[in-house]
Design a protein around this motif. Structure first.
Motif, mmCIF file in Angstrom:
data_model
loop_
_atom_site.group_PDB
_atom_site.id
_atom_site.type_symbol
_atom_site.label_atom_id
_atom_site.label_comp_id
_atom_site.label_asym_id
_atom_site.label_seq_id
_atom_site.Cartn_x
_atom_site.Cartn_y
_atom_site.Cartn_z
ATOM 1 N N VAL A 1 0.838 -1.209 0.000
ATOM 2 C CA VAL A 1 0.000 0.000 0.000
ATOM 3 C C VAL A 1 0.868 1.252 0.000
ATOM 4 N N SER A 2 1.983 1.210 0.726
ATOM 5 C CA SER A 2 2.885 2.369 0.768
ATOM 6 C C SER A 2 3.510 2.632 -0.595
ATOM 7 N N VAL A 3 4.022 1.578 -1.226
ATOM 8 C CA VAL A 3 4.661 1.721 -2.544
ATOM 9 C C VAL A 3 3.669 2.181 -3.597
ATOM 10 N N GLY A 4 2.456 1.630 -3.555
ATOM 11 C CA GLY A 4 1.486 1.909 -4.606
ATOM 12 C C GLY A 4 0.745 3.219 -4.460
ATOM 13 N N PHE A 5 0.432 3.610 -3.215
ATOM 14 C CA PHE A 5 -0.437 4.776 -3.036
ATOM 15 C C PHE A 5 0.130 5.855 -2.115
ATOM 16 N N ILE A 6 0.665 5.467 -0.969
ATOM 17 C CA ILE A 6 1.050 6.485 0.022
ATOM 18 C C ILE A 6 2.231 7.328 -0.462
ATOM 19 N N PHE A 7 3.267 6.698 -0.997
ATOM 20 C CA PHE A 7 4.417 7.466 -1.490
ATOM 21 C C PHE A 7 4.034 8.380 -2.666
ATOM 22 N N PRO A 8 3.334 7.869 -3.715
ATOM 23 C CA PRO A 8 2.951 8.776 -4.816
ATOM 24 C C PRO A 8 2.081 9.936 -4.345
ATOM 25 N N ALA A 9 1.123 9.647 -3.445
ATOM 26 C CA ALA A 9 0.249 10.707 -2.947
ATOM 27 C C ALA A 9 1.044 11.733 -2.135
ATOM 28 N N ALA A 10 1.977 11.251 -1.311
ATOM 29 C CA ALA A 10 2.781 12.164 -0.495
ATOM 30 C C ALA A 10 3.664 13.052 -1.363
ATOM 31 N N ILE A 11 4.201 12.487 -2.453
ATOM 32 C CA ILE A 11 5.023 13.288 -3.382
ATOM 33 C C ILE A 11 4.198 14.409 -3.997
ATOM 34 N N ALA A 12 2.962 14.071 -4.412
ATOM 35 C CA ALA A 12 2.103 15.086 -5.042
ATOM 36 C C ALA A 12 1.686 16.156 -4.038
ATOM 37 N N LEU A 13 1.403 15.768 -2.814
ATOM 38 C CA LEU A 13 0.985 16.745 -1.808
ATOM 39 C C LEU A 13 2.153 17.614 -1.354
ATOM 40 N N ARG A 14 3.344 17.041 -1.336
ATOM 41 C CA ARG A 14 4.549 17.831 -1.011
ATOM 42 C C ARG A 14 4.814 18.873 -2.097
ATOM 43 N N ASP A 15 4.658 18.453 -3.355
ATOM 44 C CA ASP A 15 4.691 19.346 -4.525
ATOM 45 C C ASP A 15 5.874 20.321 -4.503
ATOM 46 N N THR A 16 7.078 19.771 -4.443
ATOM 47 C CA THR A 16 8.276 20.611 -4.357
ATOM 48 C C THR A 16 8.503 21.444 -5.618
ATOM 49 N N HIS A 17 7.871 21.070 -6.738
ATOM 50 C CA HIS A 17 8.088 21.792 -7.995
ATOM 51 C C HIS A 17 6.865 22.596 -8.438
ATOM 52 N N GLY A 18 5.824 22.597 -7.593
ATOM 53 C CA GLY A 18 4.641 23.410 -7.895
ATOM 54 C C GLY A 18 3.895 22.993 -9.145
ATOM 55 N N ILE A 19 3.840 21.676 -9.428
ATOM 56 C CA ILE A 19 3.178 21.210 -10.657
ATOM 57 C C ILE A 19 1.926 20.386 -10.366
ATOM 58 N N ALA A 20 1.601 20.155 -9.094
ATOM 59 C CA ALA A 20 0.429 19.349 -8.758
ATOM 60 C C ALA A 20 -0.854 20.105 -9.099
ATOM 61 N N THR A 21 -1.800 19.390 -9.716
ATOM 62 C CA THR A 21 -3.085 19.988 -10.063
ATOM 63 C C THR A 21 -4.100 19.725 -8.950
ATOM 64 N N LYS A 22 -5.261 20.343 -9.080
ATOM 65 C CA LYS A 22 -6.336 20.118 -8.107
ATOM 66 C C LYS A 22 -6.749 18.656 -8.112
ATOM 67 N N ASN A 23 -6.818 18.045 -9.311
ATOM 68 C CA ASN A 23 -7.167 16.623 -9.411
ATOM 69 C C ASN A 23 -6.106 15.747 -8.742
ATOM 70 N N ASP A 24 -4.835 16.139 -8.865
ATOM 71 C CA ASP A 24 -3.768 15.397 -8.188
ATOM 72 C C ASP A 24 -3.985 15.386 -6.687
ATOM 73 N N ARG A 25 -4.307 16.539 -6.152
ATOM 74 C CA ARG A 25 -4.494 16.627 -4.702
ATOM 75 C C ARG A 25 -5.720 15.841 -4.241
ATOM 76 N N LEU A 26 -6.804 15.909 -5.010
ATOM 77 C CA LEU A 26 -8.007 15.139 -4.661
ATOM 78 C C LEU A 26 -7.721 13.644 -4.712
#
Length: 456
Positions: A401-426
């Motif tokens: 679950v961590s590899v498949g969902f938690i890490f990708p979601a955490a990367i998008a929410l961290r958004d170090t490059h400011g490229i995450a969209t509203k759909n990404d966050r949802l």
């Protein structure tokens, strides 16, 4: 941004990275070109390799999962988890390009530093190691049989040839390791496995076709009925049990650890998005067909591992032959899935143990030492651990679950490059909510079952 970049620079670079000394870089490029050929990996080869990464042992647990959820919600969940998997991979790849990372661990390090990278390596190693031991145990069960509740269920070699020293579990797994696994795990490029991966996908489809054919014949003659369309919730425990199915569904789609190795070998890396979509669509179709026809065929008798249902009379002509075809084809399928999963296991364990070394593909001594150590551990585990299904459930509810969902979601929410969209966050919050809630319930349920069993 400066902190993440400095962390990334501490670790090894791709053989294509310009920071390597010029002579060493040229040698690596020459070796890579020699192994890869001029053209690189093809679209079809990448689709087969990714599909084989996805379709492993998880397919056999899906009919029981859908039985628990009910036919309609179960099939909807297969589609939903497939969509979330595609979304999580898309986020990983977009942040990879933004951070100029060639690995999954590099993207995590860009967002969370060296500690995040190490944690991801540990999760992938735990997940893949658990899966490979389970694969070998299932292969042993198929070939030589197994003891369940004091009863011996014969394997295909015992049924065909009787009991001999060469039909014992240890001997058959040793022969499989020496003559199947070792040659296949010796390849240094994942694209080298494209033909065995194509055969593996074909064998999974054979299983689906046989299951569907038997179910359709028995439906026509009226010997089976339509399964429950909705879950049967008789008490509070049965409601919470629904959440334990989500880690099984996530485990069935795990392929994130092989996305970058496959993309890095592509002739045209821009094809990776289409490759992911094609693979997930193909695998979702196989999963839906397996779940529907498996549940239709066996109904309330559907076991946690539906392969175990194929050890008796199916109620149609040539039942014994079909049972053997299903078991043998699935056993060979797992043998061909094994090297794909092993490939990323070796890369991530090496990254965990030797983070500053050159890539393992260019160090013969390290390559063979890590390969031998891992293969030895898996072989011992498969032979001397009688059943690790409880442990496998724990890894599915945590590492997978961590590899498949938690890490990708955490990367998008961290958004170090400011490229995450509203759909990404949802999508990220949906992934984290489903992952945390279902994993908490699943692990709690497993712990309760273990202690309740001990106490009983």
């Amino acid at each position: 941004m400066t902190i993440q970049s400095s962390v990334e620079r501490k670790y090894r670079k791709s053989p294509r990275a310009p920071l390597l000394p010029q002579a060493q870089s040229q040698n690596h490029d020459n070796l890579e070109a020699h192994e890869a050929g001029i053209d690189g990996a093809s679209f079809s080869g990448a689709v087969f390799n990714l599909s084989t990464t996805i379709v492993g042992a998880g397919i056999m647990a899906l009919p029981a999962t859908v039985k628990e959820l009910g036919l309609i919600p179960g099939l909807i969940m297969i589609v939903l988890v497939g969509w979330l998997t595609e979304s999580s991979i898309d986020m990983i790849m977009r942040f990879s390009r933004a951070s100029k990372s060639a690995t999954y661990s590099g993207v995590v390090a860009d967002a969370f530093g060296g500690a995040g990278r190490t944690l991801l390596h540990v999760c992938i190693v735990v997940n893949n190691l658990g899966m490979l031991v389970v694969y070998m145990i299932i292969i042993g069960d198929v070939l030589s049989g197994a003891w369940l509740n004091g009863v011996h269920h014969s394997g295909v070699t015992e049924e065909w040839f009787g009991q001999h020293w060469w039909t014992t579990r240890f001997t058959l797994l040793l022969l499989t390791t020496l003559f199947v696994f070792l040659p296949l795990i010796s390849f240094r490029r994942v694209d080298s496995l494209r033909y065995t991966s194509a055969l593996s996908v074909g064998l999974a489809i054979v299983f689906v076709v046989i299951t569907a054919g038997v179910a359709i014949v028995k439906t026509i003659d009226g010997s089976i009925s339509m399964p429950c369309l909705l879950p049967e919730i008789s008490k509070q425990a049965s409601f919470w049990k629904l959440f334990t199915t989500f880690p099984v569904l996530v485990t069935a789609y795990i392929c994130h650890h092989n996305i970058h190795p496959i993309e890095n070998e592509l002739k045209d890396p821009t094809q990776i998005k289409s490759i992911v979509r094609t693979s997930i669509t193909l695998c979702s179709t196989v999963y839906i067909a397996t779940s529907f026809f498996g549940l239709l065929l066996f109904g309330d008798r559907t076991l946690d591992d539906v392969l175990a249902n194929f050890d008796g009379d199916l109620g149609i002509p040539y039942s014994s032959l079909l049972d053997d075809v299903v078991r043998v084809s699935y056993g060979i399928h797992l043998m061909l899935v094994f090297p794909i999963v092993f490939f990323s296991l070796r890369l991530n364990l090496d990254g965990l143990l030797f983070p500053y070394a050159i890539p393992i593909a260019f160090d013969n001594r390290r390559f063979f030492a890590v390969t031998a150590a891992l293969m030895g551990f898996i072989f011992v585990g498969a032979n001397f651990v009688p059943s690790i299904w409880d442990a496998f459930q724990f890894t599915g509810a945590t590492a997978a679950v961590s590899v498949g969902f938690i890490f990708p979601a955490a990367i998008a929410l961290r958004d170090t490059h400011g490229i995450a969209t509203k759909n990404d966050r949802l999508a990220s919050w949906l992934m984290i909510s489903l992952a945390v809630s279902s994993s908490t319930v699943a692990v709690s349920s497993d712990i309760y079952s273990i202690f309740n069993g001990v106490g009983g």
